[in-house]
Scaffold this active site. Structure first.
Site, mmCIF file in Angstrom:
data_model
loop_
_atom_site.group_PDB
_atom_site.id
_atom_site.type_symbol
_atom_site.label_atom_id
_atom_site.label_comp_id
_atom_site.label_asym_id
_atom_site.label_seq_id
_atom_site.Cartn_x
_atom_site.Cartn_y
_atom_site.Cartn_z
ATOM 1 N N ARG A 146 0.837 -1.203 0.000
ATOM 2 C CA ARG A 146 0.000 0.000 0.000
ATOM 3 C C ARG A 146 0.868 1.248 0.000
ATOM 4 O O ARG A 146 0.552 2.240 -0.662
ATOM 5 C CB ARG A 146 -0.935 -0.016 1.214
ATOM 6 C CG ARG A 146 -1.938 1.145 1.208
ATOM 7 C CD ARG A 146 -2.978 0.999 2.287
ATOM 8 N NE ARG A 146 -2.409 1.060 3.632
ATOM 9 C CZ ARG A 146 -3.109 0.896 4.747
ATOM 10 N NH1 ARG A 146 -4.410 0.649 4.678
ATOM 11 N NH2 ARG A 146 -2.533 0.959 5.934
ATOM 12 N N ARG A 149 9.469 26.954 0.095
ATOM 13 C CA ARG A 149 8.044 26.760 -0.109
ATOM 14 C C ARG A 149 7.593 27.265 -1.478
ATOM 15 O O ARG A 149 7.671 28.446 -1.788
ATOM 16 C CB ARG A 149 7.243 27.469 0.979
ATOM 17 C CG ARG A 149 5.755 27.122 0.940
ATOM 18 C CD ARG A 149 4.981 27.855 2.030
ATOM 19 N NE ARG A 149 3.590 27.412 2.081
ATOM 20 C CZ ARG A 149 2.629 27.829 1.258
ATOM 21 N NH1 ARG A 149 2.915 28.708 0.300
ATOM 22 N NH2 ARG A 149 1.394 27.361 1.370
ATOM 23 N N HIS A 206 4.583 25.618 -4.622
ATOM 24 C CA HIS A 206 3.677 24.514 -4.899
ATOM 25 C C HIS A 206 4.241 23.445 -5.831
ATOM 26 O O HIS A 206 4.044 22.255 -5.596
ATOM 27 C CB HIS A 206 2.352 25.052 -5.459
ATOM 28 C CG HIS A 206 1.465 25.641 -4.405
ATOM 29 N ND1 HIS A 206 1.751 26.834 -3.782
ATOM 30 C CD2 HIS A 206 0.294 25.200 -3.855
ATOM 31 C CE1 HIS A 206 0.803 27.114 -2.893
ATOM 32 N NE2 HIS A 206 -0.101 26.129 -2.923
ATOM 33 N N LYS A 254 -2.897 6.937 1.461
ATOM 34 C CA LYS A 254 -2.585 7.196 2.874
ATOM 35 C C LYS A 254 -1.576 8.344 2.955
ATOM 36 O O LYS A 254 -0.365 8.138 3.090
ATOM 37 C CB LYS A 254 -2.061 5.924 3.538
ATOM 38 C CG LYS A 254 -2.291 5.889 5.045
ATOM 39 C CD LYS A 254 -2.098 4.493 5.569
ATOM 40 C CE LYS A 254 -2.251 4.423 7.085
ATOM 41 N NZ LYS A 254 -3.620 4.673 7.541
ATOM 42 N N GLU A 291 -16.652 5.351 5.450
ATOM 43 C CA GLU A 291 -15.816 4.749 6.486
ATOM 44 C C GLU A 291 -15.904 5.624 7.727
ATOM 45 O O GLU A 291 -16.862 6.394 7.871
ATOM 46 C CB GLU A 291 -14.377 4.586 5.997
ATOM 47 C CG GLU A 291 -13.735 5.861 5.480
ATOM 48 C CD GLU A 291 -12.344 5.641 4.914
ATOM 49 O OE1 GLU A 291 -11.745 4.589 5.179
ATOM 50 O OE2 GLU A 291 -11.851 6.552 4.220
#
Length: 275
Positions: free
Chosen positions: A49, A97, A99, A143, A175
Site C-alpha cells: 500500500r 516553499r 507549490h 494514505k 468509512e
C-alpha cells in the site's frame, strides 16, 4: 530510538527542517504497522500500500519495500518493542516553499515505535458513534499526511461524548474518521467497496478473508445510513482498533445494543492470526 534520514538516532538528536514539504504542505505519505509479540503484523500488505500511495502522489521511495521492511524490523528490535505500533512517514523532501515539485530533492524518511496496548476493553464492550457528512477529498484510498478532516471528525466524536464518527456522502456510508466500517444484516456482511472513497484497510482485508473462511457471505457494496441504523451488528476495523463493535449510532442502538455473535466470531479468529 528513531530512524531519520538514513540513521538510527535518539529523539533528541533529530532536527526537523522547517523547509520539509510535509510540514507546510502535508506533502507526504505514511503507514502505521501493528506489532504483536515483537513481530510486525501483515508487513507486506502495508508495504504494498505504501508503494501504491507513493506512486500515485509521485514520491520516489528512497528504498525498496524489502529494505524498508528490514529497517522497520531493526527499529522494532532496537526499541525492544513487544506490543505497539511503528509509524513510518516519507515526505517529498526539503525545499523552499513553492507549490510545484522541487526539481531536486531527497525524500525524508522518519520512523519510530510506540507502546500501544491492544484496545481490549473497547473490543469486548463496544463503542458509540455519530454520523457526519464525509467532506474529505476524493482520493481517500491514498494514505497521505492530509488528515485535517479526519482530525476534525474525531474531535467531533469526542465533543459528542462518543468514540468514533461514521462518515457518509449523501447518505452513503463510506468509512470512519480512522477506521473502516462493516455491518451485518441477516447473516450477510456488508462493507463499502475498496475504491477511491475509502482507505483500503489492511485489517479490513484480513477480516474479509476471515469472514469467507467462516462461511459468512460478504457483499462489498454500498449501504445507507438508514441501513446502518437497521443493521443487526456493526463494527469498525483498523490497525489499532482491530475489530471493535459499535453498539449505538446517533443515539440509536444497533441490533441488541451489544457485541453481536458474528462480530465475536470474527474477533476470535482475528486473534489467531497473530497469537
Amino acid at each position: 530510538m528513531y530512524f531519520y534520514k538514513n540513521q538510527f538516532l535518539s529523539k533528541n538528536d533529530i532536527q526537523l527542517s522547517p523547509d520539509d514539504r510535509g510540514y507546510y504542505f502535508g506533502d507526504g505519505i505514511y503507514e502505521v504497522f501493528r506489532v504483536y509479540n515483537g513481530q510486525i503484523y501483515e508487513p507486506q500488505a502495508h508495504l504494498q500500500r505504501l508503494e501504491r500511495t507513493a506512486s500515485e502522489v509521485r514520491i520516489a521511495l528512497p528504498y525498496t519495500a524489502s529494505e524498508i521492511g528490514d529497517i522497520l524490523t531493526e527499529l522494532v528490535h532496537k526499541n525492544k518493542l513487544v506490543e505497539g505500533t511503528v509509524y513510518l512517514q516519507i515526505t517529498r523532501g526539503e525545499a523552499p516553499r513553492a507549490h510545484p515539485f522541487p526539481a531536486e530533492t531527497e525524500p525524508v524518511v522518519l520512523a519510530y515505535c510506540s507502546v500501544v496496548p491492544r484496545p481490549v476493553a473497547s473490543i469486548h464492550k463496544g463503542i458509540h458513534a455519530i454520523t457526519l457528512a464525509d467532506i474529505r477529498w476524493l482520493r481517500c484510498d491514498l494514505k497521505t499526511l492530509n488528515l485535517l478532516p479526519n482530525v476534525m471528525a474525531k474531535q467531533a466524536a469526542l465533543d459528542h461524548g462518543v468514540q468514533e464518527v461514521v462518515l457518509h456522502r449523501d447518505g452513503i456510508v463510506t468509512e470512519c474518521s480512522a477506521s473502516n466500517i462493516m455491518i451485518i444484516k441477516d447473516q450477510v456482511l456488508y462493507t463499502h467497496p475498496a475504491n477511491h472513497l475509502i482507505l483500503h484497510g489492511i485489517t479490513r482485508a484480513v477480516v474479509l478473508k476471515l469472514a469467507l473462511s467462516l462461511a459468512i457471505t460478504v457483499q462489498e457494496e454500498t449501504f445507507t445510513t438508514e441501513q446502518l441504523y437497521q443493521a443487526d451488528e456493526a463494527f469498525i476495523t483498523g490497525t489499532t482498533v482491530e475489530i471493535t463493535p459499535i453498539l449505538q449510532i446517533d443515539g440509536k442502538p444497533i441490533g441488541a445494543g451489544a457485541p453481536g455473535p458474528l462480530t465475536q466470531k470474527l474477533q476470535s479468529e482475528f486473534v489467531h492470526t497473530f497469537s
